[in-house]
Design an enzyme around this catalytic site. Structure first.
Site, PDB file in Angstrom:
ATOM      1  N   ASP A 369       0.815  -1.216   0.000  1.00  0.00           N
ATOM      2  CA  ASP A 369       0.000   0.000   0.000  1.00  0.00           C
ATOM      3  C   ASP A 369       0.857   1.279   0.000  1.00  0.00           C
ATOM      4  O   ASP A 369       1.901   1.316   0.646  1.00  0.00           O
ATOM      5  CB  ASP A 369      -0.851  -0.041   1.280  1.00  0.00           C
ATOM      6  N   ASP A 480      -6.286  -6.590  -2.124  1.00  0.00           N
ATOM      7  CA  ASP A 480      -6.737  -6.428  -0.743  1.00  0.00           C
ATOM      8  C   ASP A 480      -8.198  -5.992  -0.688  1.00  0.00           C
ATOM      9  O   ASP A 480      -8.758  -5.526  -1.696  1.00  0.00           O
ATOM     10  CB  ASP A 480      -5.843  -5.383  -0.049  1.00  0.00           C
ATOM     11  N   ASN A 482     -10.386  -4.209   2.551  1.00  0.00           N
ATOM     12  CA  ASN A 482     -10.237  -3.935   3.977  1.00  0.00           C
ATOM     13  C   ASN A 482     -11.469  -3.407   4.694  1.00  0.00           C
ATOM     14  O   ASN A 482     -11.337  -2.741   5.723  1.00  0.00           O
ATOM     15  CB  ASN A 482      -9.072  -2.964   4.184  1.00  0.00           C
ATOM     16  N   CYS A 528      -6.141 -10.956  -0.156  1.00  0.00           N
ATOM     17  CA  CYS A 528      -5.920 -10.504   1.203  1.00  0.00           C
ATOM     18  C   CYS A 528      -7.158  -9.719   1.591  1.00  0.00           C
ATOM     19  O   CYS A 528      -7.795  -9.096   0.743  1.00  0.00           O
ATOM     20  CB  CYS A 528      -4.687  -9.603   1.215  1.00  0.00           C
ATOM     21  N   ASP A 550      -2.940 -10.866   9.294  1.00  0.00           N
ATOM     22  CA  ASP A 550      -1.980  -9.806   9.586  1.00  0.00           C
ATOM     23  C   ASP A 550      -1.156 -10.155  10.825  1.00  0.00           C
ATOM     24  O   ASP A 550      -0.177  -9.482  11.137  1.00  0.00           O
ATOM     25  CB  ASP A 550      -2.702  -8.476   9.826  1.00  0.00           C
TER      26      ASP A 550
HETATM   27  C1  GLA Z   1      -4.257  -4.830   5.032  1.00  0.00           C
HETATM   28  C2  GLA Z   1      -3.400  -6.053   4.749  1.00  0.00           C
HETATM   29  C3  GLA Z   1      -1.948  -5.744   5.039  1.00  0.00           C
HETATM   30  C4  GLA Z   1      -1.508  -4.555   4.239  1.00  0.00           C
HETATM   31  C5  GLA Z   1      -2.415  -3.375   4.523  1.00  0.00           C
HETATM   32  C6  GLA Z   1      -2.096  -2.201   3.614  1.00  0.00           C
HETATM   33  O1  GLA Z   1      -4.379  -4.581   6.367  1.00  0.00           O
HETATM   34  O2  GLA Z   1      -3.855  -7.144   5.482  1.00  0.00           O
HETATM   35  O3  GLA Z   1      -1.153  -6.870   4.734  1.00  0.00           O
HETATM   36  O4  GLA Z   1      -1.491  -4.866   2.865  1.00  0.00           O
HETATM   37  O5  GLA Z   1      -3.770  -3.706   4.327  1.00  0.00           O
HETATM   38  O6  GLA Z   1      -2.910  -1.132   3.865  1.00  0.00           O
END
Ligand code: GLA
Length: 728
Positions: A369, A480, A482, A528, A550
């Site tokens: 990121d 990803d 999130n 992810c 994580d």
């Molecule tokens: C998530 C992923 C991490 C990383 C962050 C970047 O939390 O699980 O491994 O890539 O995003 O923002």
């Protein structure tokens, strides 16, 4: 032939190498479940299993079966419907034009297909014509004109049976699907423990086991995505089922959205298990001529315990679900920038990382990121997928050229489904963020979800990604995701069809993933979702590896990896060595070797001793690659059952090699420790590579390997033992 049909008894018998699944069309045209379990040589006598328990007057008698003792309420059924007499959880519920939701399916026809048909818009297992056989049974609801096509595929050489359902409105008026599960399994007892995976962020896939009880129970997601809370997997383990022995039924759903695995134990002590799209928040409009495909469910029967079930899933998913060329291709050893730099990097730092990594034997650098728009923290820029040239001076191409010149490949991070309100994309298209009319937008990690049900949104993101990927030598992508979905609604559908939103969102994500992986098949895609919050078979179809958590603490990882391994192969488990201080770097690597293996640390912060260790680990990664990626996994001591130590091993399919690992979590009270290995050939001799000692497979498995230590120091918390055995 793995699938046979007896026209006299109207029994279908589906045989894998070790199991039989049998169903029957009964006199009223109902599809009755007869048996699922250890392989049966014939179907002789199976028809007697079509009734379960004594009829009582409270259960409605079916007008279609000329037998006063038959009731849908007590029959074991393949695809039970709501409203026509079966009072248990239904697999299908359709509301027709009349306004009621009575649904009643009867047999119409069946056919046998070679191979395995794909599922429209959905990830699914695959096979060539000579590798599988599929039974398609057509059922009809005469009042609504709804036709259900139930598909059962049996694969040559695999223990899995794939099931799915396609629903077609051949009537004259629209119908509403209120539930449309993928599979149902009616079992004749309640003597099962339910084994499933629960968790949260940084503690995904924790296995739990508890007995079934009367009534409804189950797991689900209503998050729009899989989530870390529950995984779309469940095993029903018989009372005597252990890791190595006893009966277990595994259920896994190839889906990445709102799922449900429902269990109902009825008044007669019988168990109904169903899996599919969660009916909560689901309502699908089916116009005449339209069809709906429910995602695929995979069933595995094992009489070699949970271990046997897991190995069956691993082999099946590795060979028959993970469609990427990287499923079976040697993957480069990678280092990821996230825990090393977070948002604080520029081109120089990344080139330095690549240089140091190269010296250590690492082959690919992932820029996580922070490389796009003005993303210098997690408050902004999601949606603006243009390279930040203030950070990466000279642009992405120049950076990748420099990294490649060092002999290191390059990978990149995306979060395609998300948008920050503080972004150019949001300012141009505020209506692209998911939100219900008149409601505020709840933020999560300062971001909203893009409305992936919309083609224009997907086109925009695809084009932005395409522009970057096609112009640069990118060989890996981390995809990803999130946050989860709140205020779920879309402007792309009229008010009465908002119940389609969640499933259409998932279809949209699959469409985008399909476009990216089709346009760039050479790219190794890793999924992810704040760690392992979307660790599911749907994602495995597109990406052969998924970041498991994580949480990179190796002791914590043991629980996560043991849990995930109930269903998912080691080759799919994203696991890295990080700078986590709890154990030394050897134990961190021993645990990461269980998965895809890689690094997530600043190589400049390693001590000289650690650098030497990393070089040795890189060599071990290559040496044991086939063993850990394609070998059979045996879980020996489970961290959820033993608070002191855990151990596991991989055995090559030809039993010529094994890799045994033990981690001491807390110094155990007993010094004398013997590990009884598994999966070896009892008649062969194996050499312990470390000591040179030779043992027979039988001794290693039955007497065990003596791992007792002479000194307490050798049993310190967080230490490990790794042993490689080679057959002579
Ligand atoms: C998530 C992923 C991490 C990383 C962050 C970047 O939390 O699980 O491994 O890539 O995003 O923002």
């Amino acid at each position: 032939m793995p699938i046979s049909y007896n026209p006299e008894t109207r029994i279908f018998k589906l045989d894998t190498e070790n199991s039989t699944y049998a169903l029957q069309i009964n006199q009223g045209g109902y599809l009755v479940h007869l048996y699922y379990g250890k392989k049966l040589p014939t179907d002789q006598g199976l028809e007697r299993l079509s009734f379960r328990g004594v009829y009582d007057s409270l259960s409605p008698q079916s007008p279609y079966v000329d037998d006063p003792y038959f009731s849908l309420d007590i029959a074991p059924l393949e695809y039970p419907c709501g409203g026509a007499g079966d009072m248990r959880i239904a697999a299908l519920s359709v509301r027709g034009e009349e306004g009621n939701a009575v649904t009643d399916l009867h047999y119409e026809s069946h056919r046998l297909l070679k191979g395995k048909p794909g599922l429209l818009g959905l990830p699914a297992s695959f096979a060539q014509e000579d590798e599988a056989e599929t039974l398609e049974i057509q059922l009809v609801d005469k009042v609504t004109g709804l036709h259900a096509y139930l598909l059962y595929t049996v694969f040559v050489g695999y223990e899995a049976i794939a099931r799915s359902a396609r629903l077609e409105n051949k009537g004259e008026s629209p119908a509403w699907l209120e539930r449309a599960y993928s599979a149902c399994l009616d079992l004749p007892s309640m003597d099962f423990d339910c084994v499933h995976l629960h968790g949260r962020w940084a503690k995904e896939n924790t296995a739990t086991r508890h007995p079934l009880h009367h009534g409804q129970q189950g797991i689900q997601s209503k998050r729009g995505m899989t989530g870390p809370n529950h995984n779309p997997f469940m095993a029903l383990a018989g009372p005597a089922c252990t890791e190595d022995a006893g009966e277990a039924y595994g259920l896994s759903l190839i889906y990445s959205g709102n799922f449900a695995i429902d269990i109902e134990v009825d008044e007669r002590g019988c168990t109904r298990a169903l899996t599919g799209i969660n009916p909560a928040e689901f309502r699908w409009h089916l116009a005449p001529g339209e069809s709906f495909t429910a995602p695929e469910a995979v069933l595995v029967y094992s009489d070699t315990g949970l271990g046997g079930m897991s190995r069956a899933f691993h082999k099946f998913y590795l060979d028959r679900l993970m469609r990427s060329q990287w499923a079976k291709k040697k993957r480069p050893l990678l280092i990821n920038s996230w825990e090393a730099a977070y948002f604080d990097f520029d081109d120089e730092k990344l080139v330095d990382f690549a240089r140091a990594a190269k010296d250590l034997g690492i082959e690919l650098l992932v820029m996580d990121d922070g490389w796009f728009g003005d993303r210098h923290d997690d408050f902004r820029a999601l949606g603006d997928w243009q390279v930040n040239e203030q950070k990466l001076k000279g642009g992405l191409k120049s950076l990748i050229d420099r990294v490649n010149a060092l002999g290191v490949k390059f990978g990149i991070w995306y979060e395609p489904e998300m948008i920050n309100p503080d972004s150019g994309l949001y300012r141009a298209h505020p209506d692209w963020a998911v939100c219900a009319p008149g409601r505020g937008k709840s933020l999560s990690r300062h971001q909203c979800v893009l409305d992936m049900t919309r083609e224009d949104v997907r086109d925009n993101i695809f084009q932005q990604m395409y522009d970057v990927i096609s112009q640069n030598n990118i060989e890996y992508i981390k995809w990803d995701c999130n946050r989860h979905i709140s205020e779920a609604a879309t402007l792309s559908l009229p008010p009465q069809r908002q119940g389609e939103f969640f499933h259409r969102y998932v279809l949209g994500v699959y469409d985008l993933m399909d476009r990216i992986t089709t346009a760039f098949p050479h790219i190794l895609l890793e999924n992810c979702s704040s760690g392992g919050a979307r660790f599911d078979p749907g994602m495995l179809y597109y990406s052969p590896q998924i970041w498991a958590s994580d949480n990179t603490d190796p002791i914590e990882r043991l629980t996560i990896q043991f849990g995930a391994s109930l269903c998912y192969p080691a080759a799919s488990l994203g696991a890295h060595v990080s700078a986590c201080p709890r154990t030394d770097i050897h134990t961190r690597a021993a645990v990461a070797l269980w998965g895809t293996f890689g690094y997530e640390l600043d190589p400049y912060k390693l001590t000289e001793e650690e650098k030497e260790a990393v070089k040795a680990q890189a060599a071990a990664y290559h040496k044991y690659y086939d063993l850990t990626h394609y070998g059979d996994l045996y879980r020996l001591t489970l961290p959820t059952e033993n608070p002191f130590l855990c151990d596991w091993m991989f055995v090559s399919p030809d039993k010529s090699q094994a890799l045994y690992t033990r981690v001491i979590m807390r110094r155990p009270g007993v010094v004398y420790q013997v590990a009884k290995l598994r999966g070896l050939d009892p008649d062969r001799l194996y050499r312990d590579e470390d000591s040179g000692e030779v043992y027979s497979g039988a001794i290693l498995m039955h007497a065990g390997l003596d791992l007792s230590a002479k000194r307490w120091e050798d049993l310190a918390d967080g230490t490990c033992v790794v042993k490689h055995f080679t057959a002579l």
